[in-house]
Design an enzyme around this catalytic site. Structure first.
Site, PDB file in Angstrom:
ATOM      1  N   ASP A 240       0.767  -1.175   0.064  1.00  0.00           N
ATOM      2  CA  ASP A 240      -0.072  -0.128  -0.156  1.00  0.00           C
ATOM      3  C   ASP A 240       0.861   1.383   0.134  1.00  0.00           C
ATOM      4  O   ASP A 240       2.107   1.113   0.287  1.00  0.00           O
ATOM      5  CB  ASP A 240      -0.924   0.023   1.353  1.00  0.00           C
ATOM      6  CG  ASP A 240      -1.842   1.225   1.542  1.00  0.00           C
ATOM      7  OD1 ASP A 240      -2.523   1.415   0.291  1.00  0.00           O
ATOM      8  OD2 ASP A 240      -1.855   1.780   2.349  1.00  0.00           O
ATOM      9  N   ASP A 242       0.164   5.440   0.774  1.00  0.00           N
ATOM     10  CA  ASP A 242      -0.069   6.177   1.862  1.00  0.00           C
ATOM     11  C   ASP A 242      -0.113   5.615   3.477  1.00  0.00           C
ATOM     12  O   ASP A 242      -0.952   4.470   3.532  1.00  0.00           O
ATOM     13  CB  ASP A 242      -1.213   7.122   1.921  1.00  0.00           C
ATOM     14  CG  ASP A 242      -1.357   8.001   0.282  1.00  0.00           C
ATOM     15  OD1 ASP A 242      -0.144   8.211  -0.053  1.00  0.00           O
ATOM     16  OD2 ASP A 242      -2.230   7.866  -0.444  1.00  0.00           O
ATOM     17  N   TYR A 251      -4.821  12.442   0.722  1.00  0.00           N
ATOM     18  CA  TYR A 251      -4.969  12.788  -0.811  1.00  0.00           C
ATOM     19  C   TYR A 251      -3.520  13.783  -1.250  1.00  0.00           C
ATOM     20  O   TYR A 251      -3.465  14.593  -1.695  1.00  0.00           O
ATOM     21  CB  TYR A 251      -6.176  13.841  -0.967  1.00  0.00           C
ATOM     22  CG  TYR A 251      -7.387  13.249  -0.645  1.00  0.00           C
ATOM     23  CD1 TYR A 251      -8.028  12.006  -1.079  1.00  0.00           C
ATOM     24  CD2 TYR A 251      -8.256  13.561   0.540  1.00  0.00           C
ATOM     25  CE1 TYR A 251      -9.177  11.275  -0.641  1.00  0.00           C
ATOM     26  CE2 TYR A 251      -9.034  12.955   0.896  1.00  0.00           C
ATOM     27  CZ  TYR A 251      -9.874  11.732   0.582  1.00  0.00           C
ATOM     28  OH  TYR A 251     -10.933  11.417   1.007  1.00  0.00           O
ATOM     29  N   THR A 281      -2.773   0.691  -4.530  1.00  0.00           N
ATOM     30  CA  THR A 281      -3.101   1.993  -3.788  1.00  0.00           C
ATOM     31  C   THR A 281      -4.479   2.374  -4.456  1.00  0.00           C
ATOM     32  O   THR A 281      -4.833   2.658  -5.531  1.00  0.00           O
ATOM     33  CB  THR A 281      -2.287   3.159  -3.951  1.00  0.00           C
ATOM     34  OG1 THR A 281      -2.701   4.182  -3.264  1.00  0.00           O
ATOM     35  CG2 THR A 281      -1.866   3.540  -5.373  1.00  0.00           C
ATOM     36  N   ASN A 282      -5.343   2.606  -3.234  1.00  0.00           N
ATOM     37  CA  ASN A 282      -6.768   3.166  -3.462  1.00  0.00           C
ATOM     38  C   ASN A 282      -6.355   4.704  -3.696  1.00  0.00           C
ATOM     39  O   ASN A 282      -5.523   5.241  -2.643  1.00  0.00           O
ATOM     40  CB  ASN A 282      -7.638   2.984  -2.431  1.00  0.00           C
ATOM     41  CG  ASN A 282      -8.367   1.687  -2.433  1.00  0.00           C
ATOM     42  OD1 ASN A 282      -8.069   0.827  -3.103  1.00  0.00           O
ATOM     43  ND2 ASN A 282      -8.786   1.268  -1.311  1.00  0.00           N
ATOM     44  N   ARG A 338     -11.229  -1.423  -5.777  1.00  0.00           N
ATOM     45  CA  ARG A 338     -10.889  -0.931  -4.881  1.00  0.00           C
ATOM     46  C   ARG A 338     -10.829  -1.622  -3.489  1.00  0.00           C
ATOM     47  O   ARG A 338     -11.624  -2.495  -3.458  1.00  0.00           O
ATOM     48  CB  ARG A 338     -12.139   0.394  -4.731  1.00  0.00           C
ATOM     49  CG  ARG A 338     -12.112   1.213  -3.131  1.00  0.00           C
ATOM     50  CD  ARG A 338     -12.991   2.325  -3.124  1.00  0.00           C
ATOM     51  NE  ARG A 338     -13.038   2.720  -1.445  1.00  0.00           N
ATOM     52  CZ  ARG A 338     -12.252   3.673  -1.259  1.00  0.00           C
ATOM     53  NH1 ARG A 338     -11.284   4.084  -2.106  1.00  0.00           N
ATOM     54  NH2 ARG A 338     -12.335   4.081  -0.215  1.00  0.00           N
ATOM     55  N   LYS A 339      -9.644  -1.666  -2.843  1.00  0.00           N
ATOM     56  CA  LYS A 339      -9.526  -2.460  -1.634  1.00  0.00           C
ATOM     57  C   LYS A 339     -10.688  -2.181  -0.618  1.00  0.00           C
ATOM     58  O   LYS A 339     -10.959  -0.890  -0.405  1.00  0.00           O
ATOM     59  CB  LYS A 339      -8.183  -2.473  -1.014  1.00  0.00           C
ATOM     60  CG  LYS A 339      -7.066  -2.620  -1.865  1.00  0.00           C
ATOM     61  CD  LYS A 339      -5.480  -2.240  -1.186  1.00  0.00           C
ATOM     62  CE  LYS A 339      -5.514  -0.888  -1.376  1.00  0.00           C
ATOM     63  NZ  LYS A 339      -4.220  -0.446  -0.804  1.00  0.00           N
ATOM     64  N   ASP A 364      -1.763  -0.769   5.861  1.00  0.00           N
ATOM     65  CA  ASP A 364      -2.057  -0.095   7.100  1.00  0.00           C
ATOM     66  C   ASP A 364      -3.237  -0.071   7.478  1.00  0.00           C
ATOM     67  O   ASP A 364      -3.813   0.383   8.686  1.00  0.00           O
ATOM     68  CB  ASP A 364      -1.182   1.412   7.335  1.00  0.00           C
ATOM     69  CG  ASP A 364      -1.963   2.312   6.129  1.00  0.00           C
ATOM     70  OD1 ASP A 364      -2.566   1.608   5.167  1.00  0.00           O
ATOM     71  OD2 ASP A 364      -2.058   3.482   6.605  1.00  0.00           O
TER      72      ASP A 364
END
Length: 396
Positions: A240, A242, A251, A281-282, A338-339, A364
Site C-alpha cells: 500500500d 499512503d 490525498y 493503492t486506492n 478498490r480495496k 496499514d
C-alpha cells in the site's frame, strides 16, 4: 535514467525456424509459464523510465495488437504498430519516424538479456557515435551471420573480427538524429544499418556476461523454456502507499508534499534483492475530483525517477480511482478493484510469474488485509518500521 527515452521492441519476424509453432502465432507470443514471452519483456523494461514502448509487429501481429496496444503500465505507454508490407527491422522503424521524439533503445522481441538498461544508457555519453550496443558470448551462431563475430577495440569501438567469440545481443541505443539512416525500404538493422556504421567507426559497445536467451531455434527455445523461469519466477512484495511508504496527509498528489517514511527507501533496496515490488493503492481523490489521473501519474513518475537514481526499481503499479459514494461521474461505481476488493492484486498476478506462497502484502488498513487474504497473500501490518519488516521477510 531521467532523460526522455523511447523503447522499440521488434516483433515482426516470421520465425521460419519454428514453423510448427509460428504457423499459429508469432514468436514473441509463445507462452512461458502461461505468460507471453513479449509480456515478460514488457514487464522487464517497464521498470525503467521509458516514455513509450513501441511494439513493431508484422507477421500475425493482430494478437499482439489486441493484447498490448494502447495500454499504460507502470507509467509507460505501450503502443503497437502493425507493418502491412515487410520492410525489415530498420525499414519498419523508418515508418514511425514521426512518432519518435526522443533518443531510443531497440531490442529484439525474441531474445532476453538480464541487463541493467540504466548502465547501458549511461555508457560513453560524451563520445561521438551513432549507436551503442551490448555484446554477449557467442555459443550459437556461425560466423556467416553478420553480427555474430564482433570485438571491442580502442575507446570501446565495435569492430568485425572473424576470430572473436562475441556477438550482438540484439540491444541497441540510437540517438534520435540517426533516424535519417533508417531508410524507407527493405532495410535490416542487423544486416544493413549496423554493418555500415560499424565500418564507419560510429558504434561503441561493451560486453555483458549476464543471462541471455534467444528463442529463434528449437534448441534455443527448449533452453529458454527450462531456464527463463529462474529469472522471472519469484515472490512479490505488494505495498500500500499512503501510510506505508509515505506520510499520509490525506490525498497526497504533489511530489513536494510526498514525504518518505523513515527507512522506506532502504527497505525497497533490501526487498528488490528477493521480491518484485508492486504498489497497490486506492486513489479515490481522483474520483472525488481533488486531482486527476495525470497529476497522480506525474507524482509517481517523480517517485520512479528518484528511486532509479538510487538503482531501486518499482516493478509495477496498480491504482483504483473509484469510490462508490463520493466518486463523481464515471468514477462513482462500486468496483472490484478498490480495496477491500482484490482486482488490482489479481491484475498483477495475471501479468507476472509470481511465487504467491512466498509473497507478502504490507498495508496499514483493514481493507488492505482483506484484499490480501482474498488473493491468498500473507499480510503484515505496517508499524512505521518497514525496514525491520523487510529485513525479516527477506532473509528468512
Amino acid at each position: 535514467m531521467s532523460s526522455k527515452i523511447d523503447l522499440i521492441i521488434l516483433c515482426g519476424g516470421r520465425g521460419t525456424r519454428l514453423k510448427k509453432i509460428t504457423n499459429r502465432i508469432s514468436k514473441p507470443m509463445i507462452k512461458f509459464g502461461n505468460i507471453f514471452f513479449l509480456r515478460h519483456l514488457i514487464n522487464y523494461y517497464k521498470k525503467y523510465n521509458f516514455q513509450n514502448i513501441y511494439l513493431l509487429a508484422g507477421y500475425k501481429g493482430e494478437k499482439i495488437f489486441e493484447e498490448f496496444n494502447n495500454i499504460n503500465e507502470n507509467l509507460v505507454n505501450v503502443k503497437c504498430i502493425i507493418e502491412k508490407n515487410p520492410l525489415g527491422t530498420a525499414g519498419a522503424i523508418s515508418k514511425i519516424k514521426n512518432k519518435i521524439k526522443n533518443d531510443f533503445v531497440v531490442v529484439n522481441g525474441d531474445s532476453f538479456l538480464n541487463v541493467d538498461i540504466s548502465k547501458f544508457l549511461a555508457f560513453k555519453k560524451n563520445r561521438d557515435y551513432y549507436a551503442k550496443m551490448i555484446l554477449v558470448k557467442n555459443n550459437t551462431y556461425k560466423s556467416n551471420k553478420k553480427l555474430s563475430s564482433l570485438s571491442l577495440g580502442k575507446n570501446n569501438l565495435v569492430n568485425f573480427n572473424s576470430k572473436s567469440k562475441l556477438m550482438n545481443s540484439g540491444i541497441y541505443y540510437f540517438k534520435r538524429k540517426t533516424l535519417d539512416l533508417f531508410l524507407k525500404k527493405k532495410f535490416s538493422i542487423e544486416n544493413d544499418l549496423m554493418p555500415k556504421i560499424i565500418n564507419m567507426k560510429k558504434v561503441v559497445g561493451y560486453k555483458e556476461n549476464e543471462f541471455f536467451i534467444d528463442i529463434g531455434t528449437k534448441n534455443q527455445l527448449s533452453f529458454a523454456k527450462k531456464n527463463l523461469k529462474t529469472y522471472v519466477y519469484k515472490p512479490a512484495l505488494f505495498l500500500d502507499r499512503d501510510g506505508v511508504l509515505n506520510k499520509d496527509y490525506g490525498y497526497v498528489y504533489k511530489y513536494e508534499n510526498f514525504k518518505w517514511l523513515k527507512g522506506v527507501v532502504k527497505s525497497l533496496d533490501y526487498a528488490q534483492k528477493k521480491f518484485y515490488i508492486f504498489i497497490v493503492t486506492n486513489q479515490s481523490g481522483i474520483g472525488r475530483g481533488f486531482y486527476n489521473v495525470k497529476q497522480f501519474q506525474l507524482l509517481h513518475k517523480n517517485i520512479k525517477i528518484y528511486l532509479l537514481k538510487k538503482n531501486i526499481f518499482i516493478n509495477d503499479l496498480e491504482f483504483c480511482p473509484h469510490h462508490p459514494i463520493h466518486g463523481k461521474g464515471k468514477y462513482k461505481i462500486n468496483c472490484k478493484c478498490r480495496k477491500p476488493g482484490n482486482r488490482m492484486i489479481e491484475n498483477l498476478k495475471k501479468r507476472w510469474m509470481i511465487n504467491i506462497k512466498k509473497s507478502f502484502f504490507i498495508g496499514d488498513k483493514k481493507t488492505d488485509e482483506i484484499a490480501a487474504k482474498k488473493s491468498n497473500i500473507r499480510f503484515i501490518y505496517s508499524n512505521n518500521n518497514l525496514l525491520k519488516i523487510v529485513k525479516k521477510i527477506t532473509y528468512n
